[in-house]
Design an enzyme around this catalytic site. Structure first.
Site, short mmCIF file in Angstrom:
data_model
loop_
_atom_site.label_atom_id
_atom_site.label_comp_id
_atom_site.label_asym_id
_atom_site.label_seq_id
_atom_site.Cartn_x
_atom_site.Cartn_y
_atom_site.Cartn_z
N TYR A 174 0.83 -1.20 0.00
CA TYR A 174 0.00 0.00 0.00
C TYR A 174 0.87 1.26 0.00
CZ TYR A 174 -3.24 3.56 1.80
OH TYR A 174 -3.99 4.71 1.98
N ARG A 175 0.78 2.02 -1.06
CA ARG A 175 1.50 3.28 -1.25
C ARG A 175 3.00 3.11 -1.06
NH1 ARG A 175 -2.56 3.16 -2.93
NH2 ARG A 175 -4.40 4.45 -2.60
N ASP A 176 3.52 1.98 -1.46
CA ASP A 176 4.94 1.70 -1.28
C ASP A 176 5.39 0.69 -2.33
OD1 ASP A 176 7.51 1.32 -0.37
OD2 ASP A 176 6.93 0.20 1.43
#
Length: 301
Positions: A174-176
């Site tokens: 998630y977002r990485d």
């Protein structure tokens, strides 16, 4: 380097200027830096020979009013172009693998082109004001999809050289993306699913309609990640912070997880609001923004 000092001359032909970074961010704040506009891998390697930062679409970013000591790299030319021809050696009737898409390609325009072709997998990223490289680096997305949904191969440039990896090689989430901070996503190949222009447009509209409550003023995007599945915006709203101002920055009345620039806001104004949120919201929340340079310890939140 000060504004009066000359900028270096690139031996590889890159354009180098000292410029205000506010013009390259969606928030519209940030002081000056030495900006390198690179269009080849040779120019990119030269630009990376000194301390640097890579700047794409400028969303999810708050740059200090004092500017940066490091040089700032922007991808241009062939590194900002997209070859969307299906690769015949890799594509199948059920899967399209494109040619190379430069990290400097604006994501919104790319999504529109994919919709017209009727190619699916990335329509969930509609409305994200980023360039491809930055969107991949942070695995940008919405609740309806993220960049890693449509990636086949990534070309990553490091101070030691260039390498190609697949999503399976990275610990993304998630977002990485799992890509280290000093590495640059220079190009990618997309992995797409054949659909129809109408079906892709319907999916884009569905995802976009969910964003209608977001503010339309200058903003970096969401300030904090949702902690443990709880809405960060709801927590900030419950703390009574909607509409709070610091100078010319404000926590948006439309959505409390957005900070907007009312016109002439400074980085200091934005940091004052971030500090107010951290002090008033009882649940620890991780900052969504990149802070250049890192300060206040918020990047460790």
């Amino acid at each position: 380097m000060t504004a009066s000092e000359p900028v270096p001359i690139s031996r590889t032909g890159a354009r180098v200027e000292r410029l205000p970074l506010a013009r390259y961010t969606t928030l519209g704040v940030g002081g000056e830096a030495e900006v390198w506009f690179v269009s080849t891998h040779e120019q990119l390697a030269e630009a990376m020979s000194q301390p640097y930062r890579i700047l794409g679409g400028g969303s999810n970013l708050v740059i200090a009013d004092e500017g940066l000591r490091e040089r700032v790299i922007r991808l241009t030319g062939p590194l900002a172009e997209a070859d969307l021809e299906p690769d015949p050696a890799l594509s199948t009737p059920d899967q399209i693998i494109t040619g190379w898409v430069g990290g400097g390609v604006p994501l919104p325009g790319l999504i529109r082109k994919l919709q017209k072709l009727g190619w699916s997998n990335l329509e969930g990223t509609v409305g994200i004001p980023a360039q491809v490289g930055g969107a991949v680096w942070m695995n940008a997305g919405t609740r309806y999809g993220e960049m890693f949904d449509g990636l086949h191969t990534l070309e990553i440039v490091t101070p030691e050289g260039t390498r190609q990896v697949t999503p399976d090689d990275l610990k993304w989430g998630y977002r990485d993306s799992g890509i280290p901070r000093n590495h640059i996503v220079s190009r990618v190949r997309l992995k797409l699913r054949p659909s129809t222009p109408d079906a892709v447009l319907d999916a884009m509209n569905f995802a976009d309609n969910a964003r209608k409550g977001q503010p339309k003023m200058k903003t970096p995007g969401c300030a904090f990640k949702n902690p443990g599945g709880v809405s960060a915006g709801k927590l900030i709203d419950e703390a009574g912070l909607k509409g709070l101002r610091a100078g010319n920055a404000m926590i948006a009345p439309e959505h409390a997880n957005f900070i907007v620039n009312l016109g002439g806001a400074t980085s200091a104004d934005v940091h004052a609001l971030l500090d107010a949120i951290r002090s008033r919201v009882p649940v620890p929340m991780e900052l969504e923004y990149e802070l250049w340079p890192e300060q206040h310890g918020l990047e460790q939140a």
